[in-house]
Enzyme design. Structure first.
Site, PDB file in Angstrom:
ATOM      1  N   CYS A  80      75.445  37.133  26.729  1.00 60.95           N
ATOM      2  CA  CYS A  80      74.921  36.127  25.807  1.00 60.95           C
ATOM      3  C   CYS A  80      75.385  36.443  24.388  1.00 60.95           C
ATOM      4  CB  CYS A  80      73.399  36.062  25.926  1.00 60.95           C
ATOM      5  SG  CYS A  80      72.466  36.506  24.483  1.00 60.95           S
ATOM      6  N   GLU A  81      75.832  35.404  23.698  1.00 63.73           N
ATOM      7  CA  GLU A  81      76.398  35.640  22.367  1.00 63.73           C
ATOM      8  C   GLU A  81      75.342  35.843  21.287  1.00 63.73           C
ATOM      9  OE1 GLU A  81      78.907  32.248  21.799  1.00 63.73           O
ATOM     10  OE2 GLU A  81      77.363  31.109  20.755  1.00 63.73           O
ATOM     11  N   HIS A  82      74.095  35.553  21.606  1.00 59.24           N
ATOM     12  CA  HIS A  82      73.042  35.740  20.604  1.00 59.24           C
ATOM     13  C   HIS A  82      72.544  37.174  20.538  1.00 59.24           C
ATOM     14  CE1 HIS A  82      72.351  31.263  21.496  1.00 59.24           C
ATOM     15  NE2 HIS A  82      73.071  31.377  20.404  1.00 59.24           N
ATOM     16  N   HIS A  83      72.580  37.865  21.690  1.00 63.14           N
ATOM     17  CA  HIS A  83      72.041  39.231  21.725  1.00 63.14           C
ATOM     18  C   HIS A  83      73.034  40.257  22.261  1.00 63.14           C
ATOM     19  CE1 HIS A  83      68.525  36.489  21.990  1.00 63.14           C
ATOM     20  NE2 HIS A  83      67.988  37.360  21.158  1.00 63.14           N
ATOM     21  N   GLN A 121      74.862  29.727  28.061  1.00 65.61           N
ATOM     22  CA  GLN A 121      74.973  29.184  29.417  1.00 65.61           C
ATOM     23  C   GLN A 121      75.394  27.712  29.436  1.00 65.61           C
ATOM     24  OE1 GLN A 121      71.713  30.266  32.045  1.00 65.61           O
ATOM     25  NE2 GLN A 121      72.175  28.542  33.375  1.00 65.61           N
ATOM     26  N   HIS A 149      68.517  35.754  32.055  1.00 66.23           N
ATOM     27  CA  HIS A 149      69.001  36.287  30.780  1.00 66.23           C
ATOM     28  C   HIS A 149      68.227  37.553  30.445  1.00 66.23           C
ATOM     29  CE1 HIS A 149      71.415  32.731  29.308  1.00 66.23           C
ATOM     30  NE2 HIS A 149      70.869  32.282  30.426  1.00 66.23           N
ATOM     31  N   CYS A 151      68.161  39.176  27.839  1.00 59.58           N
ATOM     32  CA  CYS A 151      67.574  39.121  26.492  1.00 59.58           C
ATOM     33  C   CYS A 151      66.195  38.472  26.519  1.00 59.58           C
ATOM     34  CB  CYS A 151      68.499  38.401  25.517  1.00 59.58           C
ATOM     35  SG  CYS A 151      68.796  36.676  25.917  1.00 59.58           S
TER      36      CYS A 151
HETATM   37 ZN    ZN Z   1      70.312  36.044  24.395  1.00 62.15          ZN
END
Ligand code: ZN
Length: 193
Positions: A80-83, A121, A149, A151
């Site tokens: 995941c690119e956020h975490h 996703q 996920h 995260c």
């Molecule tokens: Zn994430």
């Protein structure tokens, strides 16, 4: 191409930043290990879906000209690119061939191309649908992804087992509700998750 030296430096700094002793035995090779691992899990940046889907066959010869082709339960692991934490699960691809079909392993390869990058996703699902639609000229494409996920499940709300489901539709699957439901029932038959 991944800059392994830069990754090593960054991981070294990260270890220091979280208060670790970078000189302790267990950690001495960690920056190098992570750099080599990143080379593998981010290999999708170097990969091209159009190459993966380039070997095509005539649909008429295989009798699948008017049917739906489904490849389901393709396992994937992405980040995941956020975490920068893993998310993983299964992808199901359905398509209605126009004149061309591909070997089923090529669809799994296409999933890998987009999984091995930093992702969200929704975009992951949509990129697979676009690639199959464009490269095969398929009359319709449906891509469903179901993923956990980490995260979400190992921090924050901490709900292990929670699944995120995304779906991308192209062409006839977008326009024809009945066709979409047929494909979904084939994907989820007999308690398949
Ligand atoms: Zn994430």
């Amino acid at each position: 191409m991944i800059d392994k030296e830069k990754v090593k430096k960054a991981v070294d700094m990260l270890l220091e930043a979280i208060g670790e002793d970078t000189a302790r035995e267990g950690l001495t090779d960690t920056p190098d290990r992570v750099a080599r691992m990143y080379e593998e899990i981010f290999a999708g940046y170097e990969d091209d879906a159009s190459e993966r889907l380039s070997r095509q066959f005539e649909a008429e010869e295989t009798g699948s000209a008017n049917g739906i082709v489904i490849e389901k339960d393709i396992s994937f692991y992405s980040m995941c690119e956020h975490h920068m934490m893993p998310f993983f699960g299964k992808v199901h691809i359905a398509y209605i061939p126009d004149k061309k079909i591909v070997g089923l392993s090529k669809l799994a390869r296409t999933v890998e191309v987009f999984a091995r990058r930093l992702q969200v996703q929704e975009r992951f699902t949509s990129q697979i649908a676009d690639a199959v639609s464009k490269e095969l000229g398929a009359k319709g494409v449906m891509v469903v992804a179901s993923a956990e996920h980490t995260c979400m499940t190992m921090r924050g709300v901490k709900k292990p087992g929670t699944k995120t489901v995304t779906m991308s539709l192209r062409g006839e699957f977008e326009q024809n509700e009945g066709l979409k439901n047929t494909a979904l029932s084939l994907i989820y038959e007999r308690g398949n998750q």
